[in-house]
Motif scaffolding. Structure first.
Motif, mmCIF file in Angstrom:
data_model
loop_
_atom_site.group_PDB
_atom_site.id
_atom_site.type_symbol
_atom_site.label_atom_id
_atom_site.label_comp_id
_atom_site.label_asym_id
_atom_site.label_seq_id
_atom_site.Cartn_x
_atom_site.Cartn_y
_atom_site.Cartn_z
ATOM 1 N N GLU A 51 -3.109 9.023 5.712
ATOM 2 C CA GLU A 51 -4.283 8.565 4.982
ATOM 3 C C GLU A 51 -3.893 7.615 3.866
ATOM 4 O O GLU A 51 -2.803 7.676 3.302
ATOM 5 C CB GLU A 51 -5.071 9.744 4.414
ATOM 6 N N PHE A 52 -4.837 6.764 3.542
ATOM 7 C CA PHE A 52 -4.666 5.761 2.495
ATOM 8 C C PHE A 52 -4.668 6.423 1.126
ATOM 9 O O PHE A 52 -5.429 7.357 0.879
ATOM 10 C CB PHE A 52 -5.807 4.756 2.593
ATOM 11 N N GLY A 81 0.814 -1.210 0.000
ATOM 12 C CA GLY A 81 0.000 0.000 0.000
ATOM 13 C C GLY A 81 0.846 1.256 0.000
ATOM 14 O O GLY A 81 2.019 1.232 0.378
ATOM 15 N N ALA A 95 -7.191 -0.660 3.370
ATOM 16 C CA ALA A 95 -7.075 0.797 3.352
ATOM 17 C C ALA A 95 -6.759 1.355 4.737
ATOM 18 O O ALA A 95 -6.706 2.568 4.909
ATOM 19 C CB ALA A 95 -8.365 1.418 2.817
ATOM 20 N N TYR A 96 -6.566 0.472 5.698
ATOM 21 C CA TYR A 96 -6.332 0.898 7.075
ATOM 22 C C TYR A 96 -4.856 0.758 7.428
ATOM 23 O O TYR A 96 -4.301 -0.334 7.354
ATOM 24 C CB TYR A 96 -7.187 0.079 8.032
ATOM 25 N N ASP A 97 -4.256 1.841 7.863
ATOM 26 C CA ASP A 97 -2.806 1.805 8.091
ATOM 27 C C ASP A 97 -2.428 0.867 9.224
ATOM 28 O O ASP A 97 -1.346 0.266 9.195
ATOM 29 C CB ASP A 97 -2.243 3.205 8.315
ATOM 30 N N PHE A 108 0.510 5.185 1.466
ATOM 31 C CA PHE A 108 -0.187 6.115 2.337
ATOM 32 C C PHE A 108 0.540 7.455 2.276
ATOM 33 O O PHE A 108 1.684 7.531 1.831
ATOM 34 C CB PHE A 108 -0.193 5.598 3.779
ATOM 35 N N ALA A 138 -3.599 0.638 -2.903
ATOM 36 C CA ALA A 138 -3.053 -0.644 -2.495
ATOM 37 C C ALA A 138 -3.195 -1.653 -3.624
ATOM 38 O O ALA A 138 -4.099 -1.527 -4.473
ATOM 39 C CB ALA A 138 -3.747 -1.158 -1.236
#
Length: 121
Positions: free
Chosen positions: A45-46, A34, A103-105, A36, A49
């Motif tokens: 923020e995303f 991904g 999408a979540y760090d 970010f 990915a």
């Protein structure tokens, strides 16, 4: 897993940059990758990915302007950024996690040092 980003810089609005992420991983195809970003004073923020087979996900802000890609043999991931805007300014990070894209760090296990992108108006 070690991740090394490069390709950031200063660009005028409307310009393009291509970020690269080189990974040292035993089995790169096991890793979802991904991108970010973090702007000054804002949370990370995303952006985008990609998994080993090419499944993709983009943030709404990136759709139509950014393209994520990877080469499993070279253990590389790229983020092609076109039509850049001042709001795209920030530090861009490459991240890796086992399994599916996210999408979540907090779902990512490994992070690079980041590369600075600055878009002037």
């Amino acid at each position: 897993v070690q991740l090394d980003e490069s390709g950031g810089g200063l660009v005028q609005a409307g310009g393009s940059l291509r970020l690269s992420c080189a990974a040292s991983a035993g089995s790169f195809t096991s890793w979802a990758m991904g991108w970010f970003r973090q702007a000054p004073g804002k949370e990370r923020e995303f952006v985008a990915a990609i998994n080993w087979s090419g499944n993709l996900n983009y943030a709404e802000s990136a759709k139509g302007r950014f393209t994520i890609s990877r080469d499993n043999a070279k253990k590389m991931v790229w983020l092609q950024m076109n039509s850049l805007k001042p709001d795209d300014t920030g530090i861009y990070y490459c991240a890796a996690r086992l399994g599916v894209i996210s999408a979540y760090d907090h779902m990512y296990d490994y992070w690079g040092q980041g590369t600075q992108v600055t878009v002037s108006s």
